[in-house]
Design an enzyme around this catalytic site. Structure first.
Site, PDB file in Angstrom:
ATOM      1  N   SER A 128      24.623  46.156  28.976  1.00  0.00           N
ATOM      2  CA  SER A 128      23.828  44.924  28.781  1.00  0.00           C
ATOM      3  C   SER A 128      24.491  44.010  27.757  1.00  0.00           C
ATOM      4  O   SER A 128      24.605  42.801  27.978  1.00  0.00           O
ATOM      5  CB  SER A 128      22.421  45.240  28.271  1.00  0.00           C
ATOM      6  OG  SER A 128      21.871  46.304  28.954  1.00  0.00           O
ATOM      7  N   GLU A 160      18.257  39.389  24.078  1.00  0.00           N
ATOM      8  CA  GLU A 160      17.746  40.671  24.585  1.00  0.00           C
ATOM      9  C   GLU A 160      16.359  40.971  24.011  1.00  0.00           C
ATOM     10  O   GLU A 160      15.472  41.440  24.714  1.00  0.00           O
ATOM     11  CB  GLU A 160      18.731  41.804  24.269  1.00  0.00           C
ATOM     12  CG  GLU A 160      18.300  43.095  24.930  1.00  0.00           C
ATOM     13  CD  GLU A 160      19.410  44.084  25.212  1.00  0.00           C
ATOM     14  OE1 GLU A 160      20.601  43.700  25.220  1.00  0.00           O
ATOM     15  OE2 GLU A 160      19.076  45.259  25.435  1.00  0.00           O
ATOM     16  N   ASP A 172      25.252  46.822  19.418  1.00  0.00           N
ATOM     17  CA  ASP A 172      25.997  46.723  20.671  1.00  0.00           C
ATOM     18  C   ASP A 172      26.630  45.346  20.843  1.00  0.00           C
ATOM     19  O   ASP A 172      27.801  45.214  21.207  1.00  0.00           O
ATOM     20  CB  ASP A 172      25.071  47.023  21.853  1.00  0.00           C
ATOM     21  CG  ASP A 172      24.378  48.363  21.706  1.00  0.00           C
ATOM     22  OD1 ASP A 172      24.801  49.153  20.836  1.00  0.00           O
ATOM     23  OD2 ASP A 172      23.412  48.613  22.437  1.00  0.00           O
TER      24      ASP A 172
HETATM   25  C1  GLA Z   1      20.898  51.095  21.630  1.00  0.00           C
HETATM   26  C2  GLA Z   1      20.525  49.793  20.940  1.00  0.00           C
HETATM   27  C3  GLA Z   1      21.241  49.664  19.594  1.00  0.00           C
HETATM   28  C4  GLA Z   1      21.031  50.907  18.737  1.00  0.00           C
HETATM   29  C5  GLA Z   1      21.313  52.167  19.536  1.00  0.00           C
HETATM   30  C6  GLA Z   1      20.955  53.427  18.795  1.00  0.00           C
HETATM   31  O1  GLA Z   1      22.253  51.096  21.978  1.00  0.00           O
HETATM   32  O2  GLA Z   1      20.868  48.694  21.750  1.00  0.00           O
HETATM   33  O3  GLA Z   1      20.808  48.523  18.934  1.00  0.00           O
HETATM   34  O4  GLA Z   1      19.745  50.930  18.184  1.00  0.00           O
HETATM   35  O5  GLA Z   1      20.623  52.197  20.774  1.00  0.00           O
HETATM   36  O6  GLA Z   1      21.818  53.630  17.734  1.00  0.00           O
END
Ligand code: GLA
Length: 385
Positions: A128, A160, A172
């Site tokens: 995503s 998001e 991310d």
């Molecule tokens: C997902 C979320 C991130 C983070 C991870 C856990 O990837 O998008 O923001 O919280 O989980 O570390």
């Protein structure tokens, strides 16, 4: 890995114009899980899997978004009248970014946007975020604006959170926008300052997909986050300066843990110790202390599995089955949890044999053939050509 020419052809054939093309990578998190929204530390790396976004202007004022992965198109008839809400569709992610950029005061022109990616979906490798960041770069190019990487990441996170409705942290989008080749990135999610830690050339990132699907939009991610916030509120009653678990210490757990629900206490113990481990892991990586890094990853997995209860039988098995394979430095479940992939740091010369043996062991123990990828740390989002 990415056939950019084939992608350009897809856009050209569909829209009869030449696209400008951008790439944004997925990521693997080496350590620091569910710490980002607690304003703590994470240490991800961008990987060779990515989303490509191709963009070209249109003169009819429409926005047309085409996904080669879904073989599907979304048409917004008037770029000046963007939808206000998501419709639980793949297009929510790119559209959320477009709506967010419009919310920054940019007048949206019409354009055609093509997307294609090879980040495995639902496997905790941030497909995503790759779509969001690739879209953001493409749309910014057509708007004639540039944002610094950290700002771009915040805008994508906002898309998001507010448009798609998934309550993710910043990790991310940040690593997709700001990753550096052959480096992991230690990010302080409070002020978005970061340090790059070189990944030694003799270390491979072996990503093992349990094939159990993961989703940030799912209920477990949200309920864990709520428990983390509940624990923080208990500590803050005594120490108002604790705004997020980033500010809390193991001592706070000893003093006030008994006032928390058993689950909140366990989640907080994970987050508080994970922050400490993540900073220590970055130190270890920077000082080439791979043994210590591996030890911290093992501890992080146990904490993620037992205290945060975000693992699953398959991921625990994938980590356990890796332990005595030659070349393993450290293994743990990576990403949001409840399925997805494990990250294995493996001495490069052993990586192919490691991948094969792990795949065979997992297939025979779990009865599912996993996908195992030998990756390297890739650069962050950029324009191609
Ligand atoms: C997902 C979320 C991130 C983070 C991870 C856990 O990837 O998008 O923001 O919280 O989980 O570390």
């Amino acid at each position: 890995m990415h056939d950019v020419n084939a992608f350009r052809n897809i856009h050209r054939n569909r829209f009869q114009t030449e696209p400008t093309v951008f790439a944004a990578p997925g990521r693997v998190n080496i350590i620091g899980e569910h710490t980002d929204y607690a304003e703590g530390f994470v240490m991800p790396a961008a990987i060779d899997f990515a989303t490509l976004a191709g963009i070209s202007p249109r003169s009819d004022g429409k926005i047309v978004i085409y996904s080669e992965n879904y073989g599907d198109e979304r048409v917004i008839d008037d770029a000046k009248a963007l939808p206000a809400a998501a419709i639980k569709h793949w297009s929510d992610y790119p559209l959320g970014v477009i709506v967010t950029l419009a919310g920054e005061g940019h007048t949206m022109p019409g354009f055609s946007l093509s997307l294609w990616g090879d980040v495995p979906l639902g496997s905790g490798l941030s497909s995503s975020a790759a779509v969001e960041v690739a879209t953001a770069l493409a749309v910014c190019s057509i708007l004639g604006v540039t944002y610094p990487g950290p700002v771009l990441a915040r805008l994508c996170q906002k898309a998001e959170n507010q448009f798609v409705g998934a309550n993710c942290g910043i990790m991310d989008q940040f690593i997709s926008a700001n990753g550096a080749e052959d480096h992991a990135l230690l990010l302080d999610c409070r002020d978005l300052s970061f340090k790059l830690a070189p990944i030694p050339h003799n270390v491979a990132l072996v990503i093992a997909n349990t094939m159990v699907s993961h989703s940030v939009a799912g209920g477990e991610y949200t309920s864990r986050r709520a428990e983390v916030e509940e624990a923080c509120a208990v500590i803050a009653r005594h120490r108002p300066e604790v705004k997020f678990l980033r500010d809390a210490t193991p001592e706070d757990l000893k003093n006030y843990g008994h006032e928390m629900s058993p689950n909140a206490l366990k989640r907080a113990r994970h987050v508080i110790t994970e922050n400490i481990r993540t900073v220590a892991a970055a130190e270890a990586l920077m000082h080439h202390n791979l043994k210590e890094l591996g030890r911290l990853m093992a501890e992080a997995h146990t904490s993620y599995s037992q205290d945060f209860e975000a693992s699953c039988v398959e991921a625990d098995a994938m980590v356990a089955l890796a332990q005595d394979l030659p070349g393993l430095i450290g293994a743990r479940l990576t990403g949001g949890g409840f399925g997805g992939c494990t990250i294995n740091l493996v001495e490069r010369e052993h990586a192919p044999a490691f991948a094969e043996a792990l795949g065979a062991r997992y297939s025979s123990e779990i009865g599912i053939v996993p996908q195992i990828h030998i990756c390297h740390a890739a650069s962050g989002a950029h324009r191609i050509g």
